[in-house]
Design an enzyme around this catalytic site. Sequence first.
Site, short mmCIF file in Angstrom:
data_model
loop_
_atom_site.label_atom_id
_atom_site.label_comp_id
_atom_site.label_asym_id
_atom_site.label_seq_id
_atom_site.Cartn_x
_atom_site.Cartn_y
_atom_site.Cartn_z
N LYS A 1 0.95 -1.05 0.07
CA LYS A 1 -0.01 0.07 -0.07
C LYS A 1 0.68 1.30 -0.14
O LYS A 1 1.69 1.26 0.97
CB LYS A 1 -0.97 -0.08 1.31
CG LYS A 1 -1.97 1.12 1.34
CD LYS A 1 -2.75 0.84 2.55
CE LYS A 1 -3.99 1.89 2.59
NZ LYS A 1 -4.95 1.90 3.83
N SER B 1 -9.78 -0.21 7.51
CA SER B 1 -9.16 -0.02 5.99
C SER B 1 -8.34 -1.42 5.33
O SER B 1 -8.14 -1.43 4.46
CB SER B 1 -8.11 1.30 5.98
OG SER B 1 -8.93 2.42 5.97
N SER C 1 -9.56 2.13 3.14
CA SER C 1 -8.77 2.57 1.92
C SER C 1 -7.60 1.78 1.51
O SER C 1 -7.10 2.09 0.30
CB SER C 1 -7.91 3.71 3.04
OG SER C 1 -7.02 3.30 3.91
#
Lengths: 494, 98, 482
Positions: free
Chosen positions: A84, A183, A159
């Site tokens: 990420k 997330s 996210s």
Amino acid sequence: MTGTATAGNLLRLSALDALELMRTGALEAAALTDAYLSQIAKNDKIVAAYLRLTTAEARLKAAANDAAPAADRAPLAGLPTAVKDVLVTEGVITTCASKMLEAYNPIYTATSILKLAEAGIVMLGKTNMDEFAMGSSTENSAFGPTRNPWDPERVPGGSSGGSAAAVAAGEAIWALGSDTGGSIRQPAAFCGVVGLKPTYGSISRYGLVAFASSFDQVGPITKTVRDAALMLQYLVGKDPLDTTSVEHPDVINLPQDKDLDGLSVGIVSELVGEGIDAGVKKVFDQAVKKMEAAGAAVCETSLPHVEYALPAYYILAPAEASANLARFDGVRYGFRAVGALADITEMYELTRSQGFGDEVKRRIMLGTYALSSGYYEAYYGQAQKVRTLVVEDFERAFDQVDLLISPTSPTTAFRLGEKTGDPLTMYKSDICTIPVNLAGLPGISIPAGLADGLPVGLQLIGPAFSENMLLQAAHSAEAVIGFDAVSPLIERAD
Amino acid sequence: MVSDDDVRYVARLARLKLKSAELDRYSRQLSGIIDHINKIAELDLKDVEPTSHVTRLENVFRADTPWSSVSQEKALLNAPEAEAGAFKVPQILEAGEQ
Amino acid sequence: MDFEPVIGLEIHVELSTESKMFCGCRVKFGGEPNARCCPVCMAHPGALPVANEKAIEYLARIGLALNCSIPERSIFHRKNYFYPDLPKGYQISQYDRPFAVDGRLEIVVDDEQLTVGIERVHMEEDTAKNIHAGGGGRIAGAVYSLIDFNRSGTPLVEIVTRPEIHSPQAARTFLNKLKNLLKYLDVSDCNMEEGSLRCDANVSVRPAGSSGLGVKTELKNMNSFKHLEKGLAMEIERQAQLIESGGQVVQQTVHFDFATGEVTPMRSKEFAHDYRYFPEPDLVPLAAGSDFVEKIRAAMPELPDARAARYVNDLGLPAYNSEVLTSSRELSDFFEATLAHFDDARMASNWIMGELLGYINAAGGDLASCRMAPAEMGKLLAMIRSGAVSNAVGKEVFAEMCKTGQTAGEIVAAKGLAQISDEPELAAIAGRVIASNPAQVEQFRAGKERVLGFFVGQVMKETKGRANPQAVNRILKEKLAG
């Protein structure tokens, strides 16, 4: 594993399976990396899981791995990994999906990445996310949304949507995400993969770009629970650079194949009623029945203050964020507004207004408001006390049961644009996951089945530092649920 | 209810410049969120201790041992503007703290 | 109308740790810009603070030395504001749970003993340094600024007094005593020019005899004792005149121009500060339990009062000498270093208070202006005591040592100042003096014993003062009696 290693087969391999094949010489890291890279080349134009690929470095590392004698290889050597873009990587642009950091070239690397790199992983690239991890759909990316591999008209969740989509699309064997209010777990649920948020403090946050420091935690997104346990083994540990990190009290085990005999499980009654989609509820109920059949003693358990968790979170997290994002000021790195700037204040205001997206600005203002003179006690002070009540709710629940379960999210993946106009509706997407972050507990989402062709996640929550029990239970549940569907993008590769 | 003035004040504190259309939109959205958040006001929490950390850690320190700093070149690597080994910014009109 | 000033001081002390407060970059003054920085002190994304244990120990020393109570728990807060020298957009500081509270420091002003209350002592971090370009280094008129993060994150202790100081002179005395105390504590070099000790003052005036508080103004960064005293005097005068002419004091920051000696109120801030303090989530609480405090207390360096008492009790010095010697850490250390080489404490203290302080005052500097090493002073005193040099010559040599840093032996040898105690040599000189002054010999023998002084003087003249006076006396008496 049997038969030849076709591309489709390679994309279905778990990390543990791939390691075993590489150990025996049946599979080369270069071939594995190539399989993922070509899947990315084929599909990522649509999925848009990645913001940046590190193809050349990945190939080099895979080749170096193959050149080394098997005995000298690092324990996770050759595993193609998506990261990420919230974790800083020296020499690899790290953006947090923000225009603010569009060209930011980090001068150091996050501890979690260093640890995995040392363990031998091959980083394929950096994945898309909601800007600064604020969002539940990955639509709040300055570089465009990621799409759900199960249905490109739908969001992958967020996210960590890029990381979850990459694993679900066969674009990485596993991935790293971060979880502040859900997330990791919510996108894992939307994408039909496994997502673990470990106990707060068990993994270093050094190099994890902060959203809300007292909630943020790094964690794995994987195809199987055992893979999540495997990655966790190499992520945990006290980091002298992160004061809030601790040595995990247990050595993390790989879960064994066994049933759920003797395990008491509480369904969080507040999280299975109103507001949960019928389709999600149905899949959840079926999963619970299967767990009961496998020996789990299931009851209903109440977390009486859980309805206050969401409002408390939306005070505390934006408040922390408002300070954490103050460093993006155009002075030392990152975006600076161009043109004639009369003075420093104009430079700040234009830089921050142009550099941040809508949701980030909204949360900065929300947090600033909650901390501002005259409002602190009513909002921040009160929310900190709610946090205490939520912590105590969980403590009481764990006096009665070993684990708690709930759906991971009240809905399956929604359509792109469906919730972008109404922030509050979007926030409610995390209603089941946020309480876990308030209490700093470990939580995992595993695929429970499909509702109208879309994955539904089952969330399991354990006491602090109970990762071994949690992962063992999740592994056993995963086995009895028997979810074996993969996204159409992997199916097509066969 | 979050007024336009509240939003203006908060935006100024956070160094964000809002156009008037944005001001309206943020006032409306923040009001909606604050309405929801106000739910916590209904709880009587006089005797509840606040939690700012879920870890029960105390006194975590590092020894006073210097490490190698990054080079000046690396420090300035991402500088939007630099001069004479330092970060360059437009003129400062407001006084700082100390 | 007579006005009484009410002054409170806020003092910032940069600690002399090896590394910064929350990262391992070195603490040092000057050097190439941005060469002692890292992701933490430049606030790169993802970087986290870790508190320096030594800095907390120093903080505790200061709190204890100022007679504060140390609460069981204190926490760090974030103080939020934007400024280019503040890389995170917040300063890690302490707010409503400071490390130490409710202390006091005694001072003496015009022979009157005064107690100044200490409200709080807390830990924070220093900012970076702005260099204002194009406006003569001043913020006003600068067209742009340059930022150097070398200082960013240096450990900073803030000490806040209660508004219990009532004259510029008392403020200066307080700061001087505090500075000396900090030096005894070994926690800071207290160099005001380099900014490692900085003082802000809040000042208001009220009609003499009243007990309310007037509107205060803030004088920032008084970077010397002289400036503090002068700036306060000017501002008190300004406020008094303002009120007498029917005006009102406005709460604002006042700039004191060191060059012109004028005070000018700065433009009021268009926008009040709203620091939005909240607990720093990246750091855990400080739990200063009684064990912790006792450990620090046990390892505290000796403070001036204790040292003075030891000089009286163990070394037998008069109270006055003890007080003068301990009024400065450097002087007291010099004294003790001398004693390592010379065991007569009384004699050493007399020479330091007479000759050394005399030299320093004449030179208009501090102890650093004296180049004599304490060990060398010890050797000189030993030579004087043994009669190797006379007292008078010793004073001359002492001054020379202070000036040049040469050893006593070198100076004595170079100038031929060694005392002559050699009996045959002195006898020969005495013989010559007696032979050439028959009239005085007559007088002596007639019973005018005072004339002996004349002969001693003549011998001293011949030997340029190097003759051992006791020996000369004895030899002359013998010869004259003969």
